[in-house]
Design a protein around this motif. Structure first.
Motif, mmCIF file in Angstrom:
data_model
loop_
_atom_site.group_PDB
_atom_site.id
_atom_site.type_symbol
_atom_site.label_atom_id
_atom_site.label_comp_id
_atom_site.label_asym_id
_atom_site.label_seq_id
_atom_site.Cartn_x
_atom_site.Cartn_y
_atom_site.Cartn_z
ATOM 1 N N LEU A 207 0.812 -1.216 0.000
ATOM 2 C CA LEU A 207 0.000 0.000 0.000
ATOM 3 C C LEU A 207 0.848 1.269 0.000
ATOM 4 O O LEU A 207 0.469 2.278 -0.594
ATOM 5 C CB LEU A 207 -0.930 0.012 1.212
ATOM 6 C CG LEU A 207 -2.016 -1.057 1.214
ATOM 7 C CD1 LEU A 207 -2.722 -1.084 2.555
ATOM 8 C CD2 LEU A 207 -2.994 -0.832 0.090
ATOM 9 N N GLY A 208 1.984 1.223 0.667
ATOM 10 C CA GLY A 208 2.809 2.415 0.814
ATOM 11 C C GLY A 208 3.470 2.877 -0.476
ATOM 12 O O GLY A 208 3.552 4.080 -0.738
ATOM 13 N N ILE B 124 -9.283 2.681 3.054
ATOM 14 C CA ILE B 124 -9.807 1.319 3.090
ATOM 15 C C ILE B 124 -9.378 0.659 4.398
ATOM 16 O O ILE B 124 -8.306 0.955 4.927
ATOM 17 C CB ILE B 124 -9.379 0.477 1.866
ATOM 18 C CG1 ILE B 124 -7.929 0.654 1.504
ATOM 19 C CG2 ILE B 124 -10.269 0.613 0.711
ATOM 20 C CD1 ILE B 124 -7.495 -0.144 0.299
ATOM 21 N N PRO B 125 -10.225 -0.206 4.939
ATOM 22 C CA PRO B 125 -9.945 -0.772 6.271
ATOM 23 C C PRO B 125 -8.588 -1.462 6.398
ATOM 24 O O PRO B 125 -7.910 -1.302 7.406
ATOM 25 C CB PRO B 125 -11.090 -1.761 6.479
ATOM 26 C CG PRO B 125 -12.198 -1.230 5.648
ATOM 27 C CD PRO B 125 -11.542 -0.604 4.449
ATOM 28 N N SER B 126 -8.172 -2.199 5.387
ATOM 29 C CA SER B 126 -6.882 -2.886 5.499
ATOM 30 C C SER B 126 -5.732 -1.879 5.546
ATOM 31 O O SER B 126 -4.732 -2.112 6.234
ATOM 32 C CB SER B 126 -6.690 -3.859 4.344
ATOM 33 O OG SER B 126 -6.772 -3.188 3.111
ATOM 34 N N ALA B 127 -5.856 -0.781 4.836
ATOM 35 C CA ALA B 127 -4.812 0.247 4.877
ATOM 36 C C ALA B 127 -4.800 0.959 6.223
ATOM 37 O O ALA B 127 -3.743 1.302 6.741
ATOM 38 C CB ALA B 127 -5.023 1.250 3.752
ATOM 39 N N LEU C 230 -1.254 1.061 7.946
ATOM 40 C CA LEU C 230 -0.531 2.327 7.827
ATOM 41 C C LEU C 230 -0.882 3.271 8.969
ATOM 42 O O LEU C 230 -1.968 3.197 9.528
ATOM 43 C CB LEU C 230 -0.882 2.994 6.495
ATOM 44 C CG LEU C 230 -0.565 2.198 5.237
ATOM 45 C CD1 LEU C 230 -1.135 2.899 4.019
ATOM 46 C CD2 LEU C 230 0.927 1.984 5.089
ATOM 47 N N SER C 231 0.034 4.162 9.249
ATOM 48 C CA SER C 231 -0.248 5.148 10.296
ATOM 49 C C SER C 231 -1.122 6.270 9.729
ATOM 50 O O SER C 231 -1.302 6.397 8.523
ATOM 51 C CB SER C 231 1.058 5.717 10.841
ATOM 52 O OG SER C 231 1.750 6.395 9.818
ATOM 53 N N ARG C 232 -1.633 7.095 10.634
ATOM 54 C CA ARG C 232 -2.547 8.160 10.217
ATOM 55 C C ARG C 232 -1.860 9.280 9.447
ATOM 56 O O ARG C 232 -2.519 10.045 8.757
ATOM 57 C CB ARG C 232 -3.241 8.751 11.438
ATOM 58 C CG ARG C 232 -4.229 7.816 12.047
ATOM 59 C CD ARG C 232 -4.980 8.540 13.139
ATOM 60 N NE ARG C 232 -5.974 7.665 13.704
ATOM 61 C CZ ARG C 232 -7.261 7.705 13.376
ATOM 62 N NH1 ARG C 232 -7.672 8.580 12.505
ATOM 63 N NH2 ARG C 232 -8.104 6.875 13.927
ATOM 64 N N TRP C 233 -0.548 9.393 9.529
ATOM 65 C CA TRP C 233 0.132 10.477 8.838
ATOM 66 C C TRP C 233 0.004 10.349 7.328
ATOM 67 O O TRP C 233 0.197 11.322 6.607
ATOM 68 C CB TRP C 233 1.590 10.581 9.261
ATOM 69 C CG TRP C 233 2.502 9.578 8.651
ATOM 70 C CD1 TRP C 233 2.857 8.383 9.180
ATOM 71 C CD2 TRP C 233 3.181 9.677 7.396
ATOM 72 N NE1 TRP C 233 3.709 7.732 8.324
ATOM 73 C CE2 TRP C 233 3.919 8.506 7.226
ATOM 74 C CE3 TRP C 233 3.230 10.641 6.397
ATOM 75 C CZ2 TRP C 233 4.700 8.268 6.094
ATOM 76 C CZ3 TRP C 233 4.001 10.391 5.276
ATOM 77 C CH2 TRP C 233 4.729 9.223 5.135
#
Length: 106
Positions: free
Chosen positions: A21-22, A76-79, A83-86
């Motif tokens: 995702l990143g 998306i929920p998996s992200a 992943l962090s909120r930043w």
């Protein structure tokens, strides 16, 4: 047989998901930043320069489009789990800057 309804909390799976995702998110944020930079650096030669204004508007629209796609991927929920909120900050900031530039183009 594994129960697939349970979310995996294994660190190696979260790390892989962060990369999956990143990397696209980083690319989308770079694309949005480039279009935003383009919108900020275009200067009309005068009040008659409609082509420069059209370029600014197009750059703003493309910035907002790339930022919205990045935001949708981030939400998306998996992200959200991986992943962090930043990750929400860059597309939001770029979209706001592009919207302000678009509004002040006239």
């Amino acid at each position: 047989m594994h129960d697939r309804t349970q979310q995996s909390a294994e660190p190696e799976e979260q790390g892989c998901l962060r990369w999956v995702l990143g990397v696209p998110l980083a690319i989308l944020n770079l694309i949005a930043a480039w279009f935003c930079w383009t919108a900020l650096t275009i200067r009309p030669s005068g009040p008659w320069d409609d082509d420069a204004r059209a370029g600014i508007v197009l750059s703003c629209v493309l910035t907002i489009a790339a930022a919205v796609v990045a935001l949708l991927i981030t939400l998306i929920p998996s992200a959200r789990r991986a992943l962090s909120r930043w990750w929400l900050a860059p597309p939001l900031i770029l979209a706001v800057v592009a919207a302000v530039r678009w509004a002040t183009t006239h």
